[in-house]
Design a protein around this motif. Sequence first.
Motif, PDB file in Angstrom:
ATOM      1  N   ARG A 186       0.830  -1.210   0.000  1.00 45.40           N
ATOM      2  CA  ARG A 186       0.000   0.000   0.000  1.00 45.40           C
ATOM      3  C   ARG A 186       0.863   1.257   0.000  1.00 45.40           C
ATOM      4  NH1 ARG A 186      -5.291   0.984   1.834  1.00 45.40           N
ATOM      5  NH2 ARG A 186      -5.871   3.045   1.055  1.00 45.40           N
ATOM      6  N   GLY A 187       1.994   1.204   0.678  1.00 46.54           N
ATOM      7  CA  GLY A 187       2.869   2.379   0.744  1.00 46.54           C
ATOM      8  C   GLY A 187       4.092   2.077   1.588  1.00 46.54           C
ATOM      9  N   VAL A 188       5.056   3.003   1.542  1.00 40.91           N
ATOM     10  CA  VAL A 188       6.283   2.900   2.328  1.00 40.91           C
ATOM     11  C   VAL A 188       6.463   4.223   3.053  1.00 40.91           C
ATOM     12  CG1 VAL A 188       8.754   2.422   2.302  1.00 40.91           C
ATOM     13  CG2 VAL A 188       7.271   1.340   0.609  1.00 40.91           C
ATOM     14  N   ASN A 189       6.552   4.165   4.374  1.00 41.70           N
ATOM     15  CA  ASN A 189       6.679   5.364   5.199  1.00 41.70           C
ATOM     16  C   ASN A 189       8.053   5.407   5.848  1.00 41.70           C
ATOM     17  OD1 ASN A 189       3.930   5.850   4.635  1.00 41.70           O
ATOM     18  ND2 ASN A 189       3.295   4.632   6.407  1.00 41.70           N
ATOM     19  N   ARG A 190       8.605   6.608   5.934  1.00 44.81           N
ATOM     20  CA  ARG A 190       9.855   6.800   6.664  1.00 44.81           C
ATOM     21  C   ARG A 190       9.549   6.974   8.144  1.00 44.81           C
ATOM     22  NH1 ARG A 190      14.488   8.015   3.763  1.00 44.81           N
ATOM     23  NH2 ARG A 190      14.209   8.489   1.542  1.00 44.81           N
ATOM     24  N   SER A 191      10.395   6.399   8.983  1.00 46.84           N
ATOM     25  CA  SER A 191      10.228   6.542  10.426  1.00 46.84           C
ATOM     26  C   SER A 191      11.591   6.481  11.085  1.00 46.84           C
ATOM     27  CB  SER A 191       9.314   5.432  10.985  1.00 46.84           C
ATOM     28  OG  SER A 191       9.919   4.167  10.836  1.00 46.84           O
ATOM     29  N   ALA A 192      11.620   6.763  12.381  1.00 43.64           N
ATOM     30  CA  ALA A 192      12.890   6.751  13.110  1.00 43.64           C
ATOM     31  C   ALA A 192      13.493   5.361  13.152  1.00 43.64           C
ATOM     32  CB  ALA A 192      12.670   7.272  14.525  1.00 43.64           C
ATOM     33  N   LYS A 193      12.652   4.348  13.114  1.00 45.29           N
ATOM     34  CA  LYS A 193      13.143   2.973  13.150  1.00 45.29           C
ATOM     35  C   LYS A 193      13.451   2.427  11.761  1.00 45.29           C
ATOM     36  CE  LYS A 193      10.550   1.803  17.328  1.00 45.29           C
ATOM     37  NZ  LYS A 193       9.531   0.882  17.929  1.00 45.29           N
ATOM     38  N   GLY A 194      13.324   3.269  10.770  1.00 45.47           N
ATOM     39  CA  GLY A 194      13.571   2.810   9.407  1.00 45.47           C
ATOM     40  C   GLY A 194      12.304   2.849   8.585  1.00 45.47           C
ATOM     41  N   PRO A 195      12.398   2.529   7.298  1.00 45.21           N
ATOM     42  CA  PRO A 195      11.210   2.548   6.436  1.00 45.21           C
ATOM     43  C   PRO A 195      10.197   1.501   6.872  1.00 45.21           C
ATOM     44  CG  PRO A 195      13.069   1.542   5.306  1.00 45.21           C
ATOM     45  CD  PRO A 195      13.609   2.106   6.574  1.00 45.21           C
ATOM     46  N   GLN A 196       8.938   1.898   6.880  1.00 43.86           N
ATOM     47  CA  GLN A 196       7.861   1.002   7.285  1.00 43.86           C
ATOM     48  C   GLN A 196       7.025   0.678   6.054  1.00 43.86           C
ATOM     49  OE1 GLN A 196       4.647   2.596   9.773  1.00 43.86           O
ATOM     50  NE2 GLN A 196       4.905   0.838  11.118  1.00 43.86           N
ATOM     51  N   ILE A 197       7.017  -0.587   5.674  1.00 40.07           N
ATOM     52  CA  ILE A 197       6.243  -1.049   4.514  1.00 40.07           C
ATOM     53  C   ILE A 197       4.853  -1.433   4.987  1.00 40.07           C
ATOM     54  CG2 ILE A 197       6.134  -2.721   2.636  1.00 40.07           C
ATOM     55  CD1 ILE A 197       9.168  -3.026   2.901  1.00 40.07           C
ATOM     56  N   VAL A 198       3.835  -0.803   4.403  1.00 38.37           N
ATOM     57  CA  VAL A 198       2.451  -1.033   4.793  1.00 38.37           C
ATOM     58  C   VAL A 198       1.787  -1.916   3.741  1.00 38.37           C
ATOM     59  CG1 VAL A 198       0.240   0.033   5.363  1.00 38.37           C
ATOM     60  CG2 VAL A 198       2.367   1.197   5.956  1.00 38.37           C
ATOM     61  N   LEU A 199       1.222  -3.021   4.172  1.00 43.87           N
ATOM     62  CA  LEU A 199       0.532  -3.951   3.287  1.00 43.87           C
ATOM     63  C   LEU A 199      -0.979  -3.832   3.451  1.00 43.87           C
ATOM     64  CD1 LEU A 199       2.726  -7.152   3.817  1.00 43.87           C
ATOM     65  CD2 LEU A 199       3.023  -5.345   2.126  1.00 43.87           C
ATOM     66  N   SER A 200      -1.715  -4.396   2.502  1.00 44.48           N
ATOM     67  CA  SER A 200      -3.175  -4.353   2.565  1.00 44.48           C
ATOM     68  C   SER A 200      -3.749  -5.631   1.959  1.00 44.48           C
ATOM     69  CB  SER A 200      -3.712  -3.134   1.810  1.00 44.48           C
ATOM     70  OG  SER A 200      -5.129  -3.156   1.770  1.00 44.48           O
TER      71      SER A 200
END
Length: 436
Positions: A186-200
């Motif tokens: 669904r998308g890839v978000n940047r965060s302090a812990k690293g990129p967060q891959i969001v699935l759906s």
Amino acid sequence: MATTTNPLLQQIDAIAKEKGVEPEIIISAVQDALEAAARKKFKSEALRARFNTETGQLELYAVKKIVDEVTDASTQISLSEAQQLYGEEAEVDMEIEFPRPTEDLGRIAAQTAKQVIFQKVREAERENVYGEYSQRVGEVVSGTVKRFENGDIIIEFGRVEAQLPRKEQSRAENYTAGDRVRAVIRGVNRSAKGPQIVLSRTDPALLIKLFEQEVPEIYDGTVMIRGAVREAGDRAKVAVYSRERDVDPVGACVGMKGTRVQSIIRELRGEKIDIVEWSEDPILFVTNAISPAKVQRVSIVDDAERVMEVVVEDKQLSLAIGKKGQNVRLAAKLTGWKIDIKSEEEKRREVEIQLGALEIEPGVDAGGDAAAVEPEPVETDAEMVESDAPAAEAAIDAGPAPEAAIDAADAPDDQPASPGGDVEAGSPSEGEPSKD
């Protein structure tokens, strides 16, 4: 890189392959780590670390700049001293490197170097993950359920972990650790812990990708998916279109005895799928989208507001509307039209009411009660004769007109001639002379 027999070079290559980064990034991280560790011992000097690719050794240097007048002996050297070391080639603003030992940096310096290397490699790995998966949004990936966090499912695929949030999960699905899951990115978000891959698992893109994998005609472009809408876990509608006249788009998606669509239904845990044929004609498209209900007629109510009225048989009304309005709601999303569904009985009553309103007489008020209207008086024959008697008498006194005299002369003896045109023959009025 000349050789890989050196243990350090071998270790660098192994880390690069494991983390999926370039060896140059590892080498740069090692150089930065050596500089950070050496600063604890050589505090005031400007240090520079270099990795010798020929020998596979790390080298440390103190860098001094050539100046006319020295103000800081730890970072500067006079021109005369530099010329004594390197001859006339030394010039102002040039830099000279002086080797420094690395063997006696100590345990604390080594620990510092280790932390720096890990940090640099982790940052490079995160950037690689973000750069790779941000370009793959909309693709279907397969992974394994690793753990659960506050209702979210953490799925591991490849070298990375992805998150399947609660709102992106289908209500009809339940998972346990170790289950295989296919989901769309669904998308890839940047965060302090690293990129967060969001699935759906609820996105219509998952349904489209599954059809592309199962139906060869869609994969090669013969059949196109023009739209897809879902209510995950319950029902979905897909509009398909064939570029070739000889290819049935719906039949291609269903497959022999439904084998193709059944595999997709199993993947979606029993979600019902309606496959309809797309059409440029909005009336035909809406008629197909209401499937499986049979439509009697469709009419456009408001073209600007995109409103349609659909009439179905009385027995088909509940099927057309669907459970809690699900069928018509999905059809409206798929077609982009607002759909008003009515049964034939409802439409008949509506037409009767409209016709009844047109047949109401003008004297009927808004409340439906007839207004009091005085009827016009109707004259009887006797009253008409009485009302014409004075005129008849006046005509006799004045004498008959020439035409009347001729008519009277020509008339038979047994039928009297009427002296006036307004009086009927055989009905003499009172006071009128009769001829014997």
